[in-house]
Write a protein that holds these residues in place. Structure first.
Motif, PDB file in Angstrom:
ATOM      1  N   ASN A   1       0.826  -1.217   0.000  1.00 58.27           N
ATOM      2  CA  ASN A   1       0.000   0.000   0.000  1.00 58.27           C
ATOM      3  C   ASN A   1       0.862   1.270   0.000  1.00 58.27           C
ATOM      4  OD1 ASN A   1      -2.292   1.571  -0.023  1.00 58.27           O
ATOM      5  ND2 ASN A   1      -2.640   1.397   2.188  1.00 58.27           N
ATOM      6  N   ASN A   2       1.809   1.340  -0.929  1.00 59.05           N
ATOM      7  CA  ASN A   2       2.701   2.505  -1.057  1.00 59.05           C
ATOM      8  C   ASN A   2       3.420   2.878   0.237  1.00 59.05           C
ATOM      9  OD1 ASN A   2       2.242   2.956  -3.841  1.00 59.05           O
ATOM     10  ND2 ASN A   2       0.264   3.861  -3.344  1.00 59.05           N
TER      11      ASN A   2
ATOM     12  N   HIS B   1       9.705  -3.610   2.129  1.00 61.53           N
ATOM     13  CA  HIS B   1       8.855  -4.061   1.030  1.00 61.53           C
ATOM     14  C   HIS B   1       9.626  -5.111   0.246  1.00 61.53           C
ATOM     15  CE1 HIS B   1       7.033  -3.032  -3.142  1.00 61.53           C
ATOM     16  NE2 HIS B   1       6.305  -3.964  -2.563  1.00 61.53           N
TER      17      HIS B   1
END
Length: 126
Positions: free
Chosen positions: A58-59, A94
């Motif tokens: 989610n960014n 990430h």
């Protein structure tokens, strides 16, 4: 007025079942190089950490969030990889294209499963 112990027991069981019902199934792998990370650069965040896959990323909004992770079973021929424990991990990075929903630190993975398994099925709750 004292609350009967049977009522407290029922509330406890209901709470546990409710939290289990909210768990999301996924898979987990592990990694061993903890810095640098996308969320914290070269600042170490300990060893009970995890990396988010694309569906969770989610960014970067997930950076610093914690997840309670429980092993639920094998994904390969390694029998009975789960230890029966759960662990709370902090998202620090990430991992685009990771093989699992969560990529746990080896220390976190080892708490909930046998590292020889490499990949496990898991449930997680934020």
């Amino acid at each position: 007025m004292e609350i009967p112990k049977s009522i407290l027991f029922i509330i406890g069981v209901a709470g546990t079942l409710f939290s289990i019902a909210l768990a999301t199934p996924g898979t987990a792998t592990f990694y061993t190089n903890y810095v640098p990370s996308t969320c914290y650069g070269n600042t170490r965040q300990g060893t009970i950490i995890a990396v988010a896959s694309d569906p969770l990323w989610n960014n970067g909004a997930i950076c610093g969030k914690t997840f309670n992770v429980t092993c639920t079973g094998p994904t390969n021929p390694v029998p009975h990889p789960c230890t029966g424990k759960s662990i709370v991990v902090k998202i620090v990075d990430h991992c685009p294209g990771c093989g699992g929903t969560l990529d746990l630190s080896k220390e976190a993975f080892s708490t909930i499963a046998n590292p020889v398994a490499g990949v496990i099925k898991n449930d997680y709750v934020q």
